[in-house]
Design a protein around this motif. Structure first.
Motif, PDB file in Angstrom:
ATOM      1  N   TYR A 183       0.867  -1.280  -0.229  1.00  0.00           N
ATOM      2  CA  TYR A 183      -0.036   0.092   0.007  1.00  0.00           C
ATOM      3  C   TYR A 183       0.938   1.047   0.024  1.00  0.00           C
ATOM      4  O   TYR A 183       1.623   1.762   0.932  1.00  0.00           O
ATOM      5  CB  TYR A 183      -0.966   0.149   1.408  1.00  0.00           C
ATOM      6  N   PRO A 184       1.093   1.930  -0.893  1.00  0.00           N
ATOM      7  CA  PRO A 184       1.879   2.944  -1.087  1.00  0.00           C
ATOM      8  C   PRO A 184       1.003   4.189  -0.699  1.00  0.00           C
ATOM      9  O   PRO A 184       0.003   4.519  -1.238  1.00  0.00           O
ATOM     10  CB  PRO A 184       2.188   3.278  -2.698  1.00  0.00           C
ATOM     11  N   MET A 185       1.460   4.867   0.472  1.00  0.00           N
ATOM     12  CA  MET A 185       0.599   6.015   0.764  1.00  0.00           C
ATOM     13  C   MET A 185       1.533   6.894   1.786  1.00  0.00           C
ATOM     14  O   MET A 185       2.708   6.234   2.362  1.00  0.00           O
ATOM     15  CB  MET A 185      -0.582   5.369   1.854  1.00  0.00           C
ATOM     16  N   GLY A 186       0.697   8.203   2.106  1.00  0.00           N
ATOM     17  CA  GLY A 186       1.716   8.884   2.968  1.00  0.00           C
ATOM     18  C   GLY A 186       1.589   8.525   4.358  1.00  0.00           C
ATOM     19  O   GLY A 186       0.993   7.655   4.853  1.00  0.00           O
ATOM     20  N   SER A 187       2.760   8.778   4.994  1.00  0.00           N
ATOM     21  CA  SER A 187       2.797   8.439   6.274  1.00  0.00           C
ATOM     22  C   SER A 187       1.648   8.490   7.446  1.00  0.00           C
ATOM     23  O   SER A 187       1.636   7.911   8.542  1.00  0.00           O
ATOM     24  CB  SER A 187       4.209   8.739   7.179  1.00  0.00           C
ATOM     25  N   TRP A 188       0.663   9.254   6.984  1.00  0.00           N
ATOM     26  CA  TRP A 188      -0.273   9.720   7.714  1.00  0.00           C
ATOM     27  C   TRP A 188      -1.362   8.166   7.934  1.00  0.00           C
ATOM     28  O   TRP A 188      -1.934   8.175   8.679  1.00  0.00           O
ATOM     29  CB  TRP A 188      -1.292  10.563   7.263  1.00  0.00           C
ATOM     30  N   TYR A 189      -0.832   7.356   7.076  1.00  0.00           N
ATOM     31  CA  TYR A 189      -1.511   5.932   7.225  1.00  0.00           C
ATOM     32  C   TYR A 189      -1.398   5.319   8.525  1.00  0.00           C
ATOM     33  O   TYR A 189      -2.150   4.389   8.911  1.00  0.00           O
ATOM     34  CB  TYR A 189      -1.149   4.973   5.991  1.00  0.00           C
ATOM     35  N   LEU A 190      -0.017   5.422   9.193  1.00  0.00           N
ATOM     36  CA  LEU A 190       0.196   4.855  10.402  1.00  0.00           C
ATOM     37  C   LEU A 190      -0.902   5.219  11.483  1.00  0.00           C
ATOM     38  O   LEU A 190      -1.129   4.274  12.504  1.00  0.00           O
ATOM     39  CB  LEU A 190       1.469   5.785  10.832  1.00  0.00           C
ATOM     40  N   GLY A 191      -1.538   6.175  11.231  1.00  0.00           N
ATOM     41  CA  GLY A 191      -2.531   6.275  12.149  1.00  0.00           C
ATOM     42  C   GLY A 191      -3.763   5.492  12.007  1.00  0.00           C
ATOM     43  O   GLY A 191      -4.910   5.351  12.941  1.00  0.00           O
ATOM     44  N   SER A 192      -3.982   4.872  10.867  1.00  0.00           N
ATOM     45  CA  SER A 192      -4.961   4.043  10.745  1.00  0.00           C
ATOM     46  C   SER A 192      -4.497   2.392  10.803  1.00  0.00           C
ATOM     47  O   SER A 192      -5.412   1.557  10.187  1.00  0.00           O
ATOM     48  CB  SER A 192      -5.419   4.264   9.194  1.00  0.00           C
ATOM     49  N   VAL A 193      -3.502   2.093  11.267  1.00  0.00           N
ATOM     50  CA  VAL A 193      -3.092   0.771  11.532  1.00  0.00           C
ATOM     51  C   VAL A 193      -3.801   0.223  12.816  1.00  0.00           C
ATOM     52  O   VAL A 193      -3.655   0.740  13.952  1.00  0.00           O
ATOM     53  CB  VAL A 193      -1.640   0.523  11.617  1.00  0.00           C
ATOM     54  N   PRO A 194      -4.726  -0.712  12.490  1.00  0.00           N
ATOM     55  CA  PRO A 194      -5.295  -1.085  13.903  1.00  0.00           C
ATOM     56  C   PRO A 194      -4.484  -1.802  14.862  1.00  0.00           C
ATOM     57  O   PRO A 194      -3.446  -2.641  14.425  1.00  0.00           O
ATOM     58  CB  PRO A 194      -6.544  -2.326  13.237  1.00  0.00           C
ATOM     59  N   LYS A 195      -4.665  -1.788  16.068  1.00  0.00           N
ATOM     60  CA  LYS A 195      -3.764  -2.389  17.091  1.00  0.00           C
ATOM     61  C   LYS A 195      -3.731  -3.565  16.849  1.00  0.00           C
ATOM     62  O   LYS A 195      -2.500  -4.299  17.337  1.00  0.00           O
ATOM     63  CB  LYS A 195      -4.085  -2.049  18.360  1.00  0.00           C
ATOM     64  N   ASP A 196      -4.647  -4.279  16.630  1.00  0.00           N
ATOM     65  CA  ASP A 196      -4.345  -5.978  16.322  1.00  0.00           C
ATOM     66  C   ASP A 196      -3.650  -6.293  15.063  1.00  0.00           C
ATOM     67  O   ASP A 196      -3.408  -7.154  14.743  1.00  0.00           O
ATOM     68  CB  ASP A 196      -5.771  -6.742  16.236  1.00  0.00           C
ATOM     69  N   LYS A 197      -3.113  -5.229  14.337  1.00  0.00           N
ATOM     70  CA  LYS A 197      -2.278  -5.362  13.039  1.00  0.00           C
ATOM     71  C   LYS A 197      -0.911  -5.012  13.331  1.00  0.00           C
ATOM     72  O   LYS A 197      -0.216  -4.904  12.253  1.00  0.00           O
ATOM     73  CB  LYS A 197      -3.036  -4.892  11.940  1.00  0.00           C
ATOM     74  N   TRP A 198      -0.688  -4.297  14.455  1.00  0.00           N
ATOM     75  CA  TRP A 198       0.740  -3.562  14.708  1.00  0.00           C
ATOM     76  C   TRP A 198       1.706  -4.439  14.318  1.00  0.00           C
ATOM     77  O   TRP A 198       2.737  -3.971  13.902  1.00  0.00           O
ATOM     78  CB  TRP A 198       0.605  -3.225  16.071  1.00  0.00           C
ATOM     79  N   GLU A 199       1.571  -5.574  14.743  1.00  0.00           N
ATOM     80  CA  GLU A 199       2.767  -6.659  14.522  1.00  0.00           C
ATOM     81  C   GLU A 199       2.825  -7.261  12.837  1.00  0.00           C
ATOM     82  O   GLU A 199       3.889  -7.946  12.718  1.00  0.00           O
ATOM     83  CB  GLU A 199       2.813  -7.984  15.304  1.00  0.00           C
ATOM     84  N   ASP A 200       1.761  -7.056  12.258  1.00  0.00           N
ATOM     85  CA  ASP A 200       1.559  -7.282  11.005  1.00  0.00           C
ATOM     86  C   ASP A 200       1.926  -6.576   9.676  1.00  0.00           C
ATOM     87  O   ASP A 200       2.102  -7.052   8.452  1.00  0.00           O
ATOM     88  CB  ASP A 200       0.116  -7.712  10.636  1.00  0.00           C
ATOM     89  N   ILE A 201       1.989  -5.368  10.064  1.00  0.00           N
ATOM     90  CA  ILE A 201       2.343  -4.405   8.994  1.00  0.00           C
ATOM     91  C   ILE A 201       3.817  -4.048   9.052  1.00  0.00           C
ATOM     92  O   ILE A 201       4.379  -3.584  10.036  1.00  0.00           O
ATOM     93  CB  ILE A 201       1.432  -2.978   9.094  1.00  0.00           C
ATOM     94  N   GLY A 202       4.708  -3.885   7.888  1.00  0.00           N
ATOM     95  CA  GLY A 202       5.872  -3.153   7.812  1.00  0.00           C
ATOM     96  C   GLY A 202       6.099  -2.349   6.868  1.00  0.00           C
ATOM     97  O   GLY A 202       4.931  -1.903   6.355  1.00  0.00           O
TER      98      GLY A 202
END
Length: 419
Positions: free
Chosen positions: A261-280
């Motif tokens: 997913y190419p996106m501005g770093s503001w996407y970081l605020g939309s990473v669900p807590k249950d996915k914190w370990e799943d997204i690089g």
């Protein structure tokens, strides 16, 4: 009768003047403030942040004007055309207004005292929005589980990236998510390719374009844009990518419907807590694997140069910009990288994901940073409405093999914008 009417009118004028004087003496002032909503910057965020700053300016009332979409500049210009240019405007592109003398620069001593990069978004050495935070535009976020499932490693070069896309597609996994119905989101791959391949080699490209020394139809730009067209023709975006909204693209990626997913770093605020370990995360890859970080110094609000309440507008803007609660919300909810002097992440009391920290490291480490095209807020800002033209060209790459023709439109638009 005439004398009586004149006397009555005079008396009414005295009463009105007295009432106005009383309002002024009591400090009763109303300011209009243009904001916008996103999945991260919600109506609740604006309400709370306005109340916090408003409390620091006694007697002030702030009336919010919410843009109908994320195109703040279009709405601001609409309001200006109708004689309703707001007293305060959030996250606009200052260069589109400074030439007409519409914005008030901030006091430089206040800027210097409070921000890490005081000239980060300066236009001709004047600062029109406080440099409170920064973003990287874009980063490439990836789903670790889908990468592992396909046996894909994090790509470092452009050829690695293409191979990863091919492998993912071969495994039945959509390689890239894109909210292409929103022009700014559709523009992310082109912003990435241009920033990595053109600005990475020639950081002064925008200034050279102003000087007429380079063009969008030059070979290096065509080559960068052709990379985006290749992603389209190879089928590496999801089906109907131009019909997917920005909001839905976040939902889709978080649900594991695409690997990257190419996106501005503001996407970081939309990473669900249950996915914190799943997204690089990794930066948009270059041909040789060198690191280029498309950087944008963001900020809070611009001040209308013609506001009738300059002191109150300035006080509110400064209070909002330095409010630690606002910065905490922006860090956690909008993936903002704070740029206030003398503070660390811990000072804001934030709870952020591992992918936030990995992304933030690209800001704090020494590397090649360039001002992301179409997102710069300083002298590298594009003229006129060329940001929108750039995003339109990115959308055009989904429907046309004539890459040069799409870029030629940008040279034509540039000529019109700089007449």
């Amino acid at each position: 009768m005439l004398r009586k009417c004149l006397a009555a009118l005079a008396a009414a004028s005295v009463l009105l003047a007295a009432a106005c004087s009383k309002d002024a003496a009591d400090g009763q002032v109303t300011l209009t403030y243009m904001t916008f909503n996103t999945p991260s910057l919600t109506a609740e965020f604006w309400s709370k942040s306005i109340a916090n700053a408003q409390a620091k300016v006694p007697g002030l009332t702030v009336k919010q004007l919410v843009a109908p979409n994320t195109d703040r500049d279009a709405y601001a210009k609409q309001l200006q055309a109708s004689g309703q240019f707001p007293d305060l405007l959030q996250s606009i592109t200052p260069a589109q207004y400074t030439g007409a003398g519409l914005l008030q620069p901030y006091d430089q001593s206040w800027i210097d005292a409070n921000f890490l990069l005081p000239q980060g978004n300066a236009i001709k050495s004047k600062v029109y929005i406080p440099p409170t935070n920064s973003q990287i535009i874009p980063l490439v976020f990836y789903n670790k589980k889908l990468f592992a499932q396909a046996g894909v490693a994090v790509p470092k070069t452009w050829s690695d990236f293409l191979q990863a896309c091919a492998t993912l597609k071969g495994k039945g996994i959509t390689p890239i998510e894109l909210g292409g119905n929103d022009p700014f989101a559709a523009g992310m791959p082109l912003v990435g390719a241009f920033s990595a391949d053109v600005l990475g080699k020639n950081p002064d490209w925008i200034q050279k374009r102003y000087a007429g020394q380079v063009k969008f139809t030059d070979a290096d730009v065509v080559a960068a844009a052709t990379k985006v067209r290749t992603l389209v023709t190879n089928g590496y975006f999801e089906d109907g990518a131009l019909n997917v909204s920005y909001a839905d693209s976040i939902t889709n990626f978080n649900a594991g419907k695409a690997a990257m997913y190419p996106m501005g770093s503001w996407y970081l605020g939309s990473v669900p807590k249950d996915k914190w370990e799943d997204i690089g995360v990794f930066p948009w890859p270059t041909d040789d694997g060198s690191l280029v970080v498309p950087f944008s110094v963001g900020g809070s609000m611009a001040i209308n140069a013609h506001t009738k309440h300059m002191a109150e507008a300035t006080a509110f803007a400064q209070a909002w910009s330095l409010d630690p609660g606002n910065l905490k919300s922006l860090i956690e909810g909008d993936g903002a990288f704070p740029m206030l002097k003398g503070k660390t992440l811990d000072d804001y009391g934030v709870s952020v994901s591992p992918v936030f920290k990995a992304s933030y490291s690209f800001v704090t480490e020494q590397n090649k940073k360039v001002y992301a095209i179409a997102w710069a807020t300083n002298d590298d800002s594009l003229p006129g409405s060329l940001n929108n033209d750039f995003f339109a060209a990115a959308q055009g790459l989904f429907n046309s093999n004539d890459v040069a023709a799409q870029l030629a439109k940008l040279d034509t638009a540039w000529a019109s914008a700089t007449k």
